[in-house]
Design an enzyme around this catalytic site. Structure first.
Site, PDB file in Angstrom:
ATOM      1  N   SER A 117       0.835  -1.205   0.000  1.00  0.00           N
ATOM      2  CA  SER A 117       0.000   0.000   0.000  1.00  0.00           C
ATOM      3  C   SER A 117       0.864   1.248   0.000  1.00  0.00           C
ATOM      4  CB  SER A 117      -0.903   0.012   1.236  1.00  0.00           C
ATOM      5  OG  SER A 117      -1.580   1.245   1.357  1.00  0.00           O
ATOM      6  N   TYR A 139      -3.484   0.123  10.217  1.00  0.00           N
ATOM      7  CA  TYR A 139      -3.443  -0.648   8.967  1.00  0.00           C
ATOM      8  C   TYR A 139      -2.173  -0.335   8.184  1.00  0.00           C
ATOM      9  CZ  TYR A 139      -3.984  -1.254   3.959  1.00  0.00           C
ATOM     10  OH  TYR A 139      -3.740  -1.547   2.648  1.00  0.00           O
ATOM     11  N   LYS A 143       1.386  -2.632   7.171  1.00  0.00           N
ATOM     12  CA  LYS A 143       1.986  -2.790   5.839  1.00  0.00           C
ATOM     13  C   LYS A 143       3.468  -2.408   5.869  1.00  0.00           C
ATOM     14  CE  LYS A 143      -1.414  -4.032   2.984  1.00  0.00           C
ATOM     15  NZ  LYS A 143      -1.368  -5.206   2.099  1.00  0.00           N
TER      16      LYS A 143
END
Length: 333
Positions: A117, A139, A143
Site C-alpha cells: 500500500s 493498517y 503494511k
C-alpha cells in the site's frame, strides 16, 4: 507456470487470478473467505484456510510442486477497523504474513510479490520509492512493518521479494467475473455510485486545498491495471529482483497524475451522461490534501503503465454494480 495467490478470493486477489489466467499463468488460490467470496474462485484451484497454517501450505505444495512464485494479497484492510482492533490487524497482517514466508521458504518457493500500500508514505505528489515512510493508521503501519521485515528476510535467506505499492483500486474485472464484493464501500467512487443511484447529492469535503481545483487529490487506478502489474512482476521477477544485494525492491503503481474529487465528479458525469448533484462541505477531521506516487520505476522494471482511463474504471464499476446480484449468491458485506 503456477502462482500461489493468497487472498485470491477478494476484490484485488481474484482480479489478479483472472489476469493470470488470461496471461497463461495458472493461479492456485488460498483464502479463508473472511471477506473473500466463494463465487470468485469457482473453477479455480482453491484451498480454504489461513496463511499461517503450515500444514495447509505444505499440502498445497505437495499438490502443486510446480508453483514458482507467490503473490500475497491476504490482509485486513479497513482503516477505522484497524484503529479499533490494532492487535487483530498486527496478528493478521504481520505475524501470519511472516509465518507464510517461513512456510514458503520451507517449500522451496523463493519468489514473493507483496501487494502492499502507498498509504505507508507521507503525503505528497509524485512520491518516489525512496521517499520517507509515515504510515498514519494501524493498517498502514502493519503494511510498513511487514515490508521492513520482508526486506530483512530477503537479505538473510534465499527469499527474493518485490512490494507493489498503490493507493485506491477502483473498477472491476472488465469481463465482470469479479468486482468489489462490498455493497457499502467507503471510497469516493463507491459513495458516488450509491448517491447517484439514490438520487442524492454527493458530498465534496473541502474545496480550499492547495490543489489544481481546490478539492482533495487522490490516486485512483483501475483494478485490472493493478492486476496486470502483479502479473508483470511475476513474469519479469528474475530481472526485477535478481538476488544478492538486490533481493528486495519496492515499486510504485498508480495513475501517475492523481485525480481531484471534482475531476472524479466530472469523469462520472461523462460516463453517465447526466449531471451529478453535489454538496460542498467543510474539511472533515483527519482529511488531507492527498497524494499520488511517481510510477517511473514501474515503467522501467515492469514495462507497465496504466492502460485504462478513469472513465473506463467508472464504467466498469457501474457495470459491476448492475451485474453483482447475478454473480453473488448471498448479500455482500
Amino acid at each position: 507456470m503456477k502462482t500461489l495467490i493468497t487472498g485470491g478470493a477478494g476484490f484485488i486477489g481474484s482480479t489478479i487470478a483472472s489476469a493470470c489466467l488470461d496471461e497463461g499463468l495458472k493461479p492456485v488460490v488460498l483464502d479463508n473467505l473472511a471477506t473473500g467470496r466463494p463465487e470468485f474462485v469457482e473453477g479455480r484451484d482453491f484451498y480454504r484456510g489461513d496463511i499461517g497454517d503450515g500444514d495447509l501450505i505444505d499440502r498445497i505444495f505437495t499438490d502443486h510442486p510446480d508453483i514458482e512464485a507467490a503473490i500475497g494479497c491476504a490482509a485486513l484492510i479497513v482503516v477505522p477497523e484497524s484503529v479499533a482492533q490494532p492487535l487483530r490487524y498486527y496478528e493478521a497482517n504481520v505475524v501470519k504474513g511472516l509465518a507464510l514466508i517461513g512456510h514458503l521458504l520451507r517449500n522451496g518457493c523463493h519468489r514473493f510479490v507483496f501487494s502492499s500500500s502507498a498509504s505507508i508514505y507521507a503525503s505528497g505528489q509524485g512520491i518516489t520509492e525512496t521517499a520517507p515512510l509515515k504510515p498514519l493508521s494501524p493498517y498502514a503501519r502493519t503494511k510498513a512493518a511487514f515490508e521492513n521485515a520482508l526486506e530483512d528476510v530477503a537479505h538473510g535467506t534465499e527469499l527474493r521479494a518485490v512490494s507493489l505499492r498503490y493507493f485506491n483500486p477502483i473498477g472491476a474485472d472488465p469481463k465482470l467475473r469479479t468486482g468489489l464484493q462490498s455493497r457499502k464501500p467507503s471510497h469516493a467512487l463507491g459513495i458516488m455510485i450509491d448517491k447517484y443511484l439514490a438520487g442524492e447529492p454527493f458530498p465534496v469535503t473541502g474545496t480550499d486545498w492547495p490543489t489544481r481545483d481546490g478539492s482533495g487529490i487522490r490516486d485512483y487506478v483501475h483494478v485490472w491495471d493493478l492486476a496486470r502489474a502483479h502479473v508483470a512482476a511475476v513474469r519479469r521477477f528474475d530481472r526485477v529482483v535478481p538476488g544478492g544485494p538486490d533481493s528486495y525492491r519496492a515499486v510504485n503503481l498508480g495513475s501517475g497524475t492523481g485525480t481531484t474529487v471534482l475531476e472524479l465528479v466530472k469523469a462520472f458525469e461523462e460516463v453517465t451522461g447526466a449531471p451529478l448533484a453535489t454538496v460542498l462541505t467543510d474539511r472533515r477531521p483527519g482529511d488531507a490534501e492527498g497524494a499520488y506516487p511517481d510510477i517511473g520505476l514501474a515503467g522501467r522494471l515492469l514495462n507497465w503503465r496504466p492502460r485504462l482511463t478513469l472513465q473506463q474504471a467508472i464504467a466498469d464499476a457501474l457495470a459491476w454494480v448492475e451485474h453483482r446480484d447475478s454473480v453473488l449468491d448471498v448479500p455482500g458485506r
